[in-house]
Design a protein around this motif. Structure first.
Motif, PDB file in Angstrom:
ATOM      1  N   LEU A  90      33.699  89.490  -8.411  1.00 50.56           N
ATOM      2  CA  LEU A  90      34.978  90.191  -8.547  1.00 50.56           C
ATOM      3  C   LEU A  90      35.038  90.875  -9.901  1.00 50.56           C
ATOM      4  O   LEU A  90      34.796  90.250 -10.931  1.00 50.56           O
ATOM      5  N   GLY A  91      35.365  92.161  -9.909  1.00 47.98           N
ATOM      6  CA  GLY A  91      35.563  92.901 -11.142  1.00 47.98           C
ATOM      7  C   GLY A  91      37.026  93.253 -11.329  1.00 47.98           C
ATOM      8  O   GLY A  91      37.686  93.712 -10.380  1.00 47.98           O
ATOM      9  N   ILE A  92      37.560  93.062 -12.530  1.00 52.85           N
ATOM     10  CA  ILE A  92      38.970  93.332 -12.812  1.00 52.85           C
ATOM     11  C   ILE A  92      39.075  94.333 -13.959  1.00 52.85           C
ATOM     12  O   ILE A  92      38.502  94.119 -15.040  1.00 52.85           O
ATOM     13  N   ASP A  93      39.782  95.422 -13.729  1.00 49.69           N
ATOM     14  CA  ASP A  93      39.978  96.444 -14.760  1.00 49.69           C
ATOM     15  C   ASP A  93      41.133  97.347 -14.340  1.00 49.69           C
ATOM     16  O   ASP A  93      41.300  97.615 -13.145  1.00 49.69           O
ATOM     17  N   PRO A  94      41.925  97.827 -15.301  1.00 50.03           N
ATOM     18  CA  PRO A  94      43.048  98.693 -14.933  1.00 50.03           C
ATOM     19  C   PRO A  94      42.641 100.110 -14.552  1.00 50.03           C
ATOM     20  O   PRO A  94      43.444 100.846 -13.975  1.00 50.03           O
ATOM     21  N   ILE A  95      41.407 100.517 -14.839  1.00 50.15           N
ATOM     22  CA  ILE A  95      40.973 101.903 -14.614  1.00 50.15           C
ATOM     23  C   ILE A  95      40.222 101.997 -13.291  1.00 50.15           C
ATOM     24  O   ILE A  95      39.193 101.347 -13.088  1.00 50.15           O
ATOM     25  N   ALA A  96      40.716 102.823 -12.389  1.00 46.92           N
ATOM     26  CA  ALA A  96      40.168 102.919 -11.034  1.00 46.92           C
ATOM     27  C   ALA A  96      38.716 103.376 -11.032  1.00 46.92           C
ATOM     28  O   ALA A  96      37.904 102.881 -10.236  1.00 46.92           O
ATOM     29  N   SER A  97      38.360 104.311 -11.895  1.00 45.83           N
ATOM     30  CA  SER A  97      36.981 104.817 -11.902  1.00 45.83           C
ATOM     31  C   SER A  97      35.998 103.726 -12.317  1.00 45.83           C
ATOM     32  O   SER A  97      34.865 103.669 -11.818  1.00 45.83           O
ATOM     33  N   ARG A  98      36.411 102.853 -13.216  1.00 47.80           N
ATOM     34  CA  ARG A  98      35.547 101.736 -13.599  1.00 47.80           C
ATOM     35  C   ARG A  98      35.370 100.765 -12.441  1.00 47.80           C
ATOM     36  O   ARG A  98      34.273 100.242 -12.204  1.00 47.80           O
ATOM     37  N   ARG A  99      36.448 100.511 -11.719  1.00 45.94           N
ATOM     38  CA  ARG A  99      36.354  99.612 -10.577  1.00 45.94           C
ATOM     39  C   ARG A  99      35.418 100.190  -9.521  1.00 45.94           C
ATOM     40  O   ARG A  99      34.608  99.470  -8.921  1.00 45.94           O
ATOM     41  N   ALA A 100      35.512 101.488  -9.294  1.00 46.72           N
ATOM     42  CA  ALA A 100      34.650 102.127  -8.303  1.00 46.72           C
ATOM     43  C   ALA A 100      33.183 102.032  -8.729  1.00 46.72           C
ATOM     44  O   ALA A 100      32.300 101.768  -7.895  1.00 46.72           O
ATOM     45  N   LEU A 101      32.905 102.241 -10.010  1.00 48.54           N
ATOM     46  CA  LEU A 101      31.531 102.148 -10.496  1.00 48.54           C
ATOM     47  C   LEU A 101      31.020 100.717 -10.374  1.00 48.54           C
ATOM     48  O   LEU A 101      29.864 100.486  -9.992  1.00 48.54           O
ATOM     49  N   ALA A 102      31.876  99.748 -10.679  1.00 46.73           N
ATOM     50  CA  ALA A 102      31.479  98.346 -10.562  1.00 46.73           C
ATOM     51  C   ALA A 102      31.080  98.012  -9.130  1.00 46.73           C
ATOM     52  O   ALA A 102      30.113  97.271  -8.896  1.00 46.73           O
ATOM     53  N   GLU A 103      31.783  98.573  -8.160  1.00 43.73           N
ATOM     54  CA  GLU A 103      31.442  98.313  -6.760  1.00 43.73           C
ATOM     55  C   GLU A 103      30.097  98.931  -6.406  1.00 43.73           C
ATOM     56  O   GLU A 103      29.318  98.353  -5.637  1.00 43.73           O
ATOM     57  N   ARG A 104      29.777 100.093  -6.985  1.00 42.79           N
ATOM     58  CA  ARG A 104      28.472 100.697  -6.734  1.00 42.79           C
ATOM     59  C   ARG A 104      27.346  99.894  -7.383  1.00 42.79           C
ATOM     60  O   ARG A 104      26.211  99.914  -6.913  1.00 42.79           O
ATOM     61  N   LEU A 105      27.681  99.170  -8.456  1.00 35.82           N
ATOM     62  CA  LEU A 105      26.663  98.421  -9.195  1.00 35.82           C
ATOM     63  C   LEU A 105      26.527  96.975  -8.741  1.00 35.82           C
ATOM     64  O   LEU A 105      25.662  96.265  -9.249  1.00 35.82           O
ATOM     65  N   GLY A 106      27.369  96.542  -7.801  1.00 35.53           N
ATOM     66  CA  GLY A 106      27.167  95.193  -7.286  1.00 35.53           C
ATOM     67  C   GLY A 106      28.402  94.351  -7.075  1.00 35.53           C
ATOM     68  O   GLY A 106      28.315  93.271  -6.475  1.00 35.53           O
ATOM     69  N   ALA A 107      29.556  94.770  -7.571  1.00 34.09           N
ATOM     70  CA  ALA A 107      30.773  93.987  -7.346  1.00 34.09           C
ATOM     71  C   ALA A 107      31.115  93.975  -5.868  1.00 34.09           C
ATOM     72  O   ALA A 107      31.083  95.015  -5.209  1.00 34.09           O
ATOM     73  N   THR A 108      31.425  92.794  -5.347  1.00 40.45           N
ATOM     74  CA  THR A 108      31.801  92.690  -3.937  1.00 40.45           C
ATOM     75  C   THR A 108      33.290  92.955  -3.729  1.00 40.45           C
ATOM     76  O   THR A 108      33.734  93.181  -2.603  1.00 40.45           O
ATOM     77  N   ALA A 109      34.056  92.915  -4.809  1.00 41.09           N
ATOM     78  CA  ALA A 109      35.495  93.216  -4.744  1.00 41.09           C
ATOM     79  C   ALA A 109      35.957  93.584  -6.144  1.00 41.09           C
ATOM     80  O   ALA A 109      35.361  93.155  -7.138  1.00 41.09           O
ATOM     81  N   THR A 110      37.009  94.389  -6.219  1.00 35.98           N
ATOM     82  CA  THR A 110      37.609  94.725  -7.510  1.00 35.98           C
ATOM     83  C   THR A 110      39.125  94.699  -7.367  1.00 35.98           C
ATOM     84  O   THR A 110      39.662  94.875  -6.274  1.00 35.98           O
ATOM     85  N   ARG A 111      39.780  94.487  -8.516  1.00 34.60           N
ATOM     86  CA  ARG A 111      41.231  94.489  -8.543  1.00 34.60           C
ATOM     87  C   ARG A 111      41.708  95.067  -9.875  1.00 34.60           C
ATOM     88  O   ARG A 111      41.053  94.910 -10.908  1.00 34.60           O
ATOM     89  N   ALA A 112      42.888  95.689  -9.836  1.00 29.78           N
ATOM     90  CA  ALA A 112      43.606  96.002 -11.069  1.00 29.78           C
ATOM     91  C   ALA A 112      44.272  94.720 -11.553  1.00 29.78           C
ATOM     92  O   ALA A 112      44.605  93.841 -10.744  1.00 29.78           O
ATOM     93  N   PRO A 113      44.489  94.556 -12.861  1.00 30.64           N
ATOM     94  CA  PRO A 113      45.075  93.303 -13.364  1.00 30.64           C
ATOM     95  C   PRO A 113      46.391  92.934 -12.707  1.00 30.64           C
ATOM     96  O   PRO A 113      46.645  91.748 -12.449  1.00 30.64           O
ATOM     97  N   GLN A 114      47.230  93.923 -12.420  1.00 31.71           N
ATOM     98  CA  GLN A 114      48.537  93.625 -11.832  1.00 31.71           C
ATOM     99  C   GLN A 114      48.436  93.117 -10.399  1.00 31.71           C
ATOM    100  O   GLN A 114      49.401  92.577  -9.852  1.00 31.71           O
ATOM    101  N   ASP A 115      47.261  93.267  -9.801  1.00 26.24           N
ATOM    102  CA  ASP A 115      47.080  92.814  -8.429  1.00 26.24           C
ATOM    103  C   ASP A 115      46.419  91.437  -8.354  1.00 26.24           C
ATOM    104  O   ASP A 115      46.114  90.958  -7.247  1.00 26.24           O
ATOM    105  N   VAL A 116      46.183  90.820  -9.491  1.00 26.81           N
ATOM    106  CA  VAL A 116      45.580  89.486  -9.513  1.00 26.81           C
ATOM    107  C   VAL A 116      46.680  88.455  -9.338  1.00 26.81           C
ATOM    108  O   VAL A 116      47.613  88.370 -10.138  1.00 26.81           O
TER     109      VAL A 116
END
Length: 317
Positions: free
Chosen positions: A212-238
């Motif tokens: 799981l990757g957590i970051d407020p910036i959508a583009s970072r979350r998208a990149l994390a998913e391309r690099l191996g994250a199975t899920a991402t969230r913005a902090p407010q959604d945790v």
């Protein structure tokens, strides 16, 4: 003479062209700096968020360049080699290294960039130039110990290689050396900058099944998913139940916090389950207390909180 960008006051870098660079001494290497990344640690010092009394010093510690001159006794490098320069180069033969505290190696340049004999290898006029983060990469040439210099393939572009010097080492080492993530583990990475993205990739390589990757910036979350994250969230959604939803009733086995403030520390501790590990690697001001954690949660959950500096890495390894 060499050109450099010197820190002359908080928030101010001054370009000068009269920096003198010494010849490397025994066991040292002079590197022609081709690229130097700007790490957030540099910005913390520049913005006076990590205060220092030193002015006229050199920032920059994500260096990739070319070997220019070899000091006596350096036999495993050649002039012209493409290299990455690390701000930590453990000798492997002192008490700190024996204890696994590679960042405290007694032979390497200290945090003030001063060698064991008190010199810095760079000067301007009669005044020595202090390297605030060991390497002093905001200059055309730098002199460092051979243990800090790692040869890389000439096929790897030097502008990309710079991230290996700090963020790559830190994120990868936090996962492999500190958390010791193994196949089948579950892990959350808080903060998806250069360090966090390296941690995501390390977790994928280690065989973690839920990342799981957590970051407020959508583009970072998208990149994390391309690099191996199975899920991402913005902090407010945790939410308090997210760990169980994604990783099962025992929640996450590991959490890597690249930010290290009260909000992220509490978030990481809440997402890991019993026996879980929280690795803290965001560098804050020296007076910042450890906030956001609850002792009952740590004690009853038998959770571990571990510090991580540059991934506890041995760069050449």
């Amino acid at each position: 003479m060499a050109t450099a960008a010197l820190l002359t006051a908080p928030g101010r870098l001054e370009i000068v062209d009269d920096v003198e660079i010494e010849e490397p001494r025994a066991g040292e290497v002079r590197v022609r700096v081709e690229w130097c990344g700007v790490c957030h640690s540099d910005l913390h010092v520049l913005d006076d968020e990590t205060p220092t009394a030193v002015t006229g010093g050199l920032l920059g510690h994500e260096v990739a360049g070319v070997v220019d001159v070899l000091g006596a006794g350096v036999t495993d490098l050649e002039v012209g080699d493409h290299v990455v320069v690390s701000m930590i180069g453990p000798c492997g033969d002192c008490e700190a290294c024996f204890n696994g505290a590679t960042a405290a190696c007694t032979r390497q340049y200290g945090r003030g960039g001063v060698a064991a004999d008190g010199s810095t290898r760079l000067s301007r006029g009669a005044a020595p130039i202090t390297r605030l983060l060991r390497v002093g990469g905001f200059v055309e040439y730098t002199v460092v110990q051979q243990e800090c210099v790692v040869r890389i393939s000439k096929e790897l572009p030097l502008d990309l290689a710079t991230v290996l010097a700090c963020s790559g080492q830190t994120g990868f080492g936090a996962v492999t050396n500190i958390a010791e993530v193994s196949a089948g583990d579950t892990i959350v990475v808080i903060g998806l900058g250069g360090v966090g993205l390296a941690a995501v990739q390390a977790a994928r390589i280690a065989g973690a099944t839920v990342i799981l990757g957590i970051d407020p910036i959508a583009s970072r979350r998208a990149l994390a998913e391309r690099l191996g994250a199975t899920a991402t969230r913005a902090p407010q959604d945790v939410t308090a139940h997210l760990g169980a939803e994604l990783a099962g009733p025992q929640r996450f086995r590991h959490a890597i916090d690249t930010v290290s403030n009260a909000a992220t520390l509490g978030m990481g501790a809440g997402l890991i389950g019993p026996g879980g590990t929280l690795v803290i690697l965001g560098v804050t001001a020296p007076t910042t207390p450890l906030e956001g954690l609850f002792t009952a949660d740590l004690v009853l959950g038998q959770k571990r909180v571990l510090g991580c500096y540059l991934g506890s890495s041995i760069p050449r390894r």
